[in-house]
Design a protein around this motif. Structure first.
Motif, mmCIF file in Angstrom:
data_model
loop_
_atom_site.group_PDB
_atom_site.id
_atom_site.type_symbol
_atom_site.label_atom_id
_atom_site.label_comp_id
_atom_site.label_asym_id
_atom_site.label_seq_id
_atom_site.Cartn_x
_atom_site.Cartn_y
_atom_site.Cartn_z
ATOM 1 N N MET A 1 -106.978 59.370 -61.341
ATOM 2 C CA MET A 1 -105.862 58.700 -60.685
ATOM 3 C C MET A 1 -105.834 57.229 -61.097
ATOM 4 S SD MET A 1 -104.933 58.415 -56.617
ATOM 5 C CE MET A 1 -106.459 57.583 -56.172
ATOM 6 N N LEU A 2 -104.670 56.740 -61.497
ATOM 7 C CA LEU A 2 -104.502 55.352 -61.902
ATOM 8 C C LEU A 2 -103.929 54.555 -60.739
ATOM 9 C CD1 LEU A 2 -104.538 53.190 -64.141
ATOM 10 C CD2 LEU A 2 -102.191 53.875 -64.683
ATOM 11 N N ILE A 3 -104.567 53.439 -60.419
ATOM 12 C CA ILE A 3 -104.120 52.579 -59.322
ATOM 13 C C ILE A 3 -103.571 51.285 -59.888
ATOM 14 C CG2 ILE A 3 -104.927 51.173 -57.376
ATOM 15 C CD1 ILE A 3 -106.763 53.428 -56.634
ATOM 16 N N THR A 4 -102.369 50.932 -59.456
ATOM 17 C CA THR A 4 -101.721 49.720 -59.942
ATOM 18 C C THR A 4 -101.264 48.813 -58.810
ATOM 19 O OG1 THR A 4 -99.559 50.818 -60.021
ATOM 20 C CG2 THR A 4 -100.901 50.888 -62.034
ATOM 21 N N ARG A 5 -101.476 49.204 -57.561
ATOM 22 C CA ARG A 5 -101.048 48.414 -56.417
ATOM 23 C C ARG A 5 -102.247 47.743 -55.760
ATOM 24 N NH1 ARG A 5 -95.815 47.633 -57.063
ATOM 25 N NH2 ARG A 5 -95.572 47.207 -54.841
ATOM 26 N N HIS A 6 -102.047 46.527 -55.315
ATOM 27 C CA HIS A 6 -103.125 45.708 -54.780
ATOM 28 C C HIS A 6 -103.789 46.352 -53.565
ATOM 29 C CE1 HIS A 6 -105.014 42.177 -52.836
ATOM 30 N NE2 HIS A 6 -105.074 41.665 -54.047
ATOM 31 N N ALA A 7 -103.002 46.803 -52.599
ATOM 32 C CA ALA A 7 -103.566 47.367 -51.370
ATOM 33 C C ALA A 7 -104.397 48.616 -51.655
ATOM 34 C CB ALA A 7 -102.448 47.685 -50.383
ATOM 35 N N GLU A 8 -103.928 49.450 -52.554
ATOM 36 C CA GLU A 8 -104.672 50.657 -52.899
ATOM 37 C C GLU A 8 -105.981 50.305 -53.594
ATOM 38 O OE1 GLU A 8 -102.042 52.944 -55.275
ATOM 39 O OE2 GLU A 8 -100.712 53.476 -53.606
ATOM 40 N N ALA A 9 -105.946 49.299 -54.451
ATOM 41 C CA ALA A 9 -107.167 48.875 -55.139
ATOM 42 C C ALA A 9 -108.177 48.315 -54.148
ATOM 43 C CB ALA A 9 -106.838 47.832 -56.204
ATOM 44 N N VAL A 10 -107.715 47.506 -53.204
ATOM 45 C CA VAL A 10 -108.602 46.954 -52.177
ATOM 46 C C VAL A 10 -109.247 48.077 -51.378
ATOM 47 C CG1 VAL A 10 -108.639 45.673 -49.995
ATOM 48 C CG2 VAL A 10 -107.481 44.704 -51.986
ATOM 49 N N ALA A 11 -108.463 49.094 -51.040
ATOM 50 C CA ALA A 11 -109.000 50.212 -50.262
ATOM 51 C C ALA A 11 -110.099 50.941 -51.028
ATOM 52 C CB ALA A 11 -107.869 51.171 -49.896
ATOM 53 N N VAL A 12 -109.877 51.188 -52.313
ATOM 54 C CA VAL A 12 -110.879 51.878 -53.120
ATOM 55 C C VAL A 12 -112.136 51.028 -53.261
ATOM 56 C CG1 VAL A 12 -111.424 52.676 -55.458
ATOM 57 C CG2 VAL A 12 -109.267 53.323 -54.382
ATOM 58 N N LEU A 13 -111.974 49.760 -53.575
ATOM 59 C CA LEU A 13 -113.116 48.886 -53.808
ATOM 60 C C LEU A 13 -113.905 48.610 -52.529
ATOM 61 C CD1 LEU A 13 -111.439 46.368 -56.273
ATOM 62 C CD2 LEU A 13 -113.099 48.159 -56.838
ATOM 63 N N SER A 14 -113.287 48.839 -51.381
ATOM 64 C CA SER A 14 -113.963 48.621 -50.094
ATOM 65 C C SER A 14 -114.635 49.885 -49.564
ATOM 66 C CB SER A 14 -112.944 48.116 -49.057
ATOM 67 O OG SER A 14 -112.361 46.895 -49.461
ATOM 68 N N ASP A 15 -114.450 50.987 -50.247
ATOM 69 C CA ASP A 15 -114.953 52.281 -49.786
ATOM 70 C C ASP A 15 -116.223 52.650 -50.556
ATOM 71 O OD1 ASP A 15 -115.395 54.938 -49.118
ATOM 72 O OD2 ASP A 15 -113.271 55.470 -49.157
ATOM 73 N N SER A 16 -117.342 52.720 -49.854
ATOM 74 C CA SER A 16 -118.626 52.990 -50.517
ATOM 75 C C SER A 16 -118.696 54.391 -51.118
ATOM 76 C CB SER A 16 -119.773 52.805 -49.518
ATOM 77 O OG SER A 16 -119.639 53.708 -48.421
ATOM 78 N N ARG A 17 -117.741 55.258 -50.767
ATOM 79 C CA ARG A 17 -117.734 56.597 -51.363
ATOM 80 C C ARG A 17 -117.247 56.568 -52.806
ATOM 81 N NH1 ARG A 17 -114.070 59.491 -47.000
ATOM 82 N NH2 ARG A 17 -112.963 57.518 -47.404
ATOM 83 N N HIS A 18 -116.545 55.506 -53.184
ATOM 84 C CA HIS A 18 -116.061 55.378 -54.555
ATOM 85 C C HIS A 18 -117.116 54.637 -55.377
ATOM 86 C CE1 HIS A 18 -112.024 56.981 -54.066
ATOM 87 N NE2 HIS A 18 -111.927 56.323 -52.926
ATOM 88 N N VAL A 19 -117.787 55.355 -56.228
ATOM 89 C CA VAL A 19 -118.874 54.790 -57.033
ATOM 90 C C VAL A 19 -118.521 54.905 -58.506
ATOM 91 C CG1 VAL A 19 -120.603 55.328 -55.293
ATOM 92 C CG2 VAL A 19 -120.103 57.005 -57.087
ATOM 93 N N PRO A 20 -119.155 54.109 -59.361
ATOM 94 C CA PRO A 20 -118.904 54.225 -60.804
ATOM 95 C C PRO A 20 -119.313 55.602 -61.314
ATOM 96 C CG PRO A 20 -120.039 52.177 -60.296
ATOM 97 C CD PRO A 20 -120.077 53.007 -59.048
ATOM 98 N N PRO A 21 -118.675 56.057 -62.383
ATOM 99 C CA PRO A 21 -119.099 57.330 -62.983
ATOM 100 C C PRO A 21 -120.583 57.281 -63.330
ATOM 101 C CG PRO A 21 -117.032 56.583 -63.933
ATOM 102 C CD PRO A 21 -117.533 55.463 -63.090
#
Length: 233
Positions: A1-21
């Motif tokens: 999934m490609l994220i291009t919106r600021h709020a969505e990016a903030v949500a992903v980067l703030s969620d510890s479940r989203h980790v680097p590959p």
């Protein structure tokens, strides 16, 4: 999934479940692949926290003002050497060689030899140097393209970080964040395509956000500011 919106990016980067590959964990010691398995950037959970803490402790012992002064004295040197030399490290070629494949994992015998040459510095210092190498040079190069000798250096750098991020994409498992697009989200940045140093500091995401922000943002800005000041002198 490609994220291009600021709020969505903030949500992903703030969620510890989203980790680097994840990266391979079974590479021979002293290789670039082995190094990538030892650093905080590609780790998650307790390993990430412990490794990041060691990097933060090292950075806490390095005064950004000293880096700024060192970079000011290096203003006549090639941009690609500045971040390494500002940290007082002489192995510029080894850093450049290892850094070339650090994010992608694409290395070879030369990259492996470069990693082995850097190992006496310790993994926290190597982490700082490799992550700073291309990103800081990219920031300085982009800022120099806009340099007018009048705009306050900090304002020039802040807007450069927003408008021309040196790292344009960041990845989490299953998610790709287009940092360049996020930093031009019209819902957050008025007239987003216009380069305007008068904006000052803005909520750009070039240094990340949330769980894994860049631990050396102040140090990178200090080096870039010092270099620009030296060029103006």
């Amino acid at each position: 999934m490609l994220i291009t919106r600021h709020a969505e990016a903030v949500a992903v980067l703030s969620d510890s479940r989203h980790v680097p590959p994840p990266v391979p964990q079974d590479a021979p010691d002293g290789t670039l692949a082995w190094l990538r398995a030892q650093v905080s950037r590609f780790a998650s959970g307790p390993a990430h926290a412990a490794r990041r803490r060691r990097v933060e402790e090292l950075l806490a012992s390095i005064d950004p003002a000293g880096l700024r002064a060192a970079a000011r004295e290096l203003a006549g040197e090639p941009v690609a050497t500045v971040s390494t030399r500002a940290f007082g490290v002489s192995q510029v070629e080894a850093v450049a060689t290892a850094a070339a494949g650090y994010l992608s994992g694409e290395g070879g015998p030369e990259a492996d030899a470069a990693v082995r040459a850097l190992l006496p510095l310790g993994i926290p210092m190597i982490t700082i140097l490799l992550q700073a190498h291309a990103a800081t040079a990219g920031l300085i190069t982009a800022a120099l393209a806009r340099e007018d000798g009048i705009t306050p250096v900090e304002d020039l750098l802040h807007e450069t970080l927003r408008h021309d991020p040196p790292v344009r994409v960041t990845r989490r498992d299953g998610v790709e964040i287009d940092v360049a697009a996020v930093n031009r989200d019209p819902g957050v940045f008025p007239d987003p395509d216009r380069f305007d140093p008068g904006r000052g500091a803005t909520p750009h995401l070039t240094f990340g956000h949330g769980v894994r922000p860049c631990p050396a943002s102040a140090h990178a800005l200090a080096i870039a500011a010092g270099y620009l000041e030296g060029r103006r002198a």
